[in-house]
Design an enzyme around this catalytic site. Structure first.
Site, PDB file in Angstrom:
ATOM      1  CB  SER A 174      -9.463  -4.427  -9.378  1.00  0.00           C
ATOM      2  OG  SER A 174     -10.672  -4.430  -8.845  1.00  0.00           O
ATOM      3  NE  ARG A 207      -1.428  -3.932  -3.344  1.00  0.00           N
ATOM      4  CZ  ARG A 207      -2.721  -3.717  -3.201  1.00  0.00           C
ATOM      5  NH1 ARG A 207      -3.675  -4.526  -3.536  1.00  0.00           N
ATOM      6  NH2 ARG A 207      -3.088  -2.840  -2.199  1.00  0.00           N
ATOM      7  NE  ARG A 256      -3.578  -0.492   2.411  1.00  0.00           N
ATOM      8  CZ  ARG A 256      -4.577  -1.058   1.635  1.00  0.00           C
ATOM      9  NH1 ARG A 256      -5.121  -0.014   0.895  1.00  0.00           N
ATOM     10  NH2 ARG A 256      -5.062  -2.259   1.680  1.00  0.00           N
TER      11      ARG A 256
END
Length: 426
Positions: free
Chosen positions: A353, A391, A278
């Site tokens: 996503s 990530r 994050r």
RNA sequence: GGAGAGUUGGCAGAGUGGUAAUGCAUCGGACUCGAAAUCCGACGACCCGGCUAAUACCGGCGCGCAGGUUCAAAUCCUGUACUCUCCUCCA
């Protein structure tokens, strides 16, 4: 943005569907009440404008004939003032209607699991088996710091928390990952773009970030410039087509771009405070599709399976889940998340996503095409990460770590690392 | 950052206060065996509202955008965006 006429005609259905996303039914009633007021004012104002047009015509005739028009001019002076007053009211109410409508999220697709929280998401499939370690796997930040390829401390000194320096093989690995993604996306038919990393307010509204993004301070606005650092390349990729009418034959359009993504992570205090998961700034390769309505659901499946191939080729275990109504982003009608295995956390974490936003963004951004009947229709927009780079690096470091602290380079990336197969201490 | 010019319907292009010429394109018709050419006619973006079975009809809006003046604005005034040219600066 939802179509007001559609809401008017399907009030109860819209209320029920938006309730699954946490919208109070009163919000719809409120919106429609204002909309009624708005339309009543329009009728009043337009009737007066019609009168003015007619009388103006008469005045013009009288003047031409050198006749007296003072009576009519006096009359119209009053009418014009009334119009002005009505239009001012109208403007205020229209703004209220717009604002209320702009705060309503997209309608969820009927397949989407109903839940106000993230609980209830449905796992679609898994791929790869998480590796069993015969030692205790380290977290990626530990690995990265020990190898000297990630430097969070100096990033904190130079910028602040949630920033990082990639150094040496770390930087090379990051670059290898995004070049690999871009090449894969190109090969899959996506057109690569390099976009602006700052965009104007109209663009932020077009893809549905504004107004909420602004209100929750979710990102970074450049002082006095009217520009915002992009939170995702989806914004410039979709807004490329803003206010345009696209040739039907060109659809579906597939584009991809690497960009940094800037996010304030307001409200994330205490979550993922260490490592690459994050960040305020991270690289992401984004994919966007512009499709005809009848194509978009199939395109969502294709987009998702393409993103999956990226993880497959990197040999990273993952699963695909369907997000719940309450967990989806504002603009999405349906979202698949790809979650990659993070050994040190012993769980799957979001790495992509993929969403179909149907006509929600297209209506805000005015992106249309002319169908075979010559009628203008809104396109459907889709977006998906392909993939989040930081990530991915985190996942590689953890999944490919060795007991001695070195990290193997996934086979697919070796050519992108000029033949380097193992990252060790320098 | 400074100076100048420009922005009108799908395209081209007139229009300095009385409510958007004209040409091409498009659509319909005539002519033709059919087509082209020609002739006649129609339509003028997008959007919003009313009435609707309706993409029909009626109305509003509409000359880059936003304001102002006026009974009336493409035309006058102010601000602003973008494009082009020149200067400046720079990678």
């Amino acid at each position: 943005m939802l179509d007001l006429k559609m809401i008017r005609n399907h009030v109860e259905d819209v209320k029920a569907k938006l309730a699954t996303r946490g919208v109070e039914p009163e919000a719809i009633d409120d919106l429609l009440a204002k909309d009624n007021e708005r339309r009543e004012l329009i009728v009043k104002s337009e009737n007066l404008k019609k009168l003015r047009n007619e009388v103006s015509d008469q005045i013009s005739q009288l003047k031409r004939n050198k006749e007296d028009a003072n009576d009519k001019i006096q009359e119209m002076r009053k009418v014009s003032q009334d119009i002005k007053g009505l239009d001012e009211q109208l403007e205020n109410i229209a703004e209220e209607v717009e604002s209320k409508a702009a705060h309503l999220p997209n309608l969820p697709h009927e397949d989407v699991p109903v839940s106000l929280t993230e609980e209830g998401s449905v796992e679609q499939r898994r791929n790869g088996t998480p590796r069993t370690f015969d030692f205790t796997p380290k977290a990626h930040w530990e690995i990265g710091e020990e190898l000297g390829i990630l430097d969070f401390e100096r990033a904190a000194k130079v910028a602040g928390s949630r920033f990082v320096y990639y150094v040496g093989d770390g930087a090379r690995l990051e670059r290898a990952v995004y070049n690999f993604f871009l090449d894969q996306n190109n090969a899959a038919g996506f057109t690569e773009e390099i976009t602006p990393y700052m965009v104007n307010d109209a663009s932020m509204f077009g893809t549905g970030q504004f107004p909420k993004f602004k209100e929750t301070h979710a990102g970074y606005e450049v002082k006095d410039e009217g520009l915002t650092l992009i939170p995702t390349a989806e914004v410039p990729l979709v807004n490329y087509y803003r206010d345009e009418i696209i040739d039907e034959e060109k659809l579906p359009i597939s584009v991809t771009a690497l960009s940094p993504a800037f996010r304030s992570e307001a409200g994330s205090a205490g979550r993922d405070t260490r490592g690459l998961i994050r960040m305020h700034q991270f690289n992401k390769v984004e994919m966007v599709k512009i499709a005809k309505p009848e194509q978009s659901w199939n395109e969502l499946e294709k987009l998702t399976t393409h993103a999956e191939t990226l993880l497959q080729k990197l040999g990273l275990p993952y699963r695909v889940i369907t997000l719940t109504t309450g967990d989806m982003s504002f603009t999405a009608a349906k979202t698949y998340d790809l979650e990659v295995w993070i050994p040190a956390q012993d769980k799957y974490r979001e790495i992509s996503s993929c969403s179909n936003c149907t006509d929600f963004q297209a209506r805000r951004a005015h992106i249309r095409f002319r169908d075979e009947n010559g009628k203008l229709q809104y396109v459907h927009t889709l977006n998906g990460s392909g993939l989040a780079v930081g990530r991915t690096v985190a996942a590689i470091l953890e999944n490919y770590q060795n007991e001695d602290g070195t990290v193997n380079v996934p086979e697919a990336l070796v050519p992108y690392m000029q033949g380097t197969t193992v990252i060790g201490k320098k």
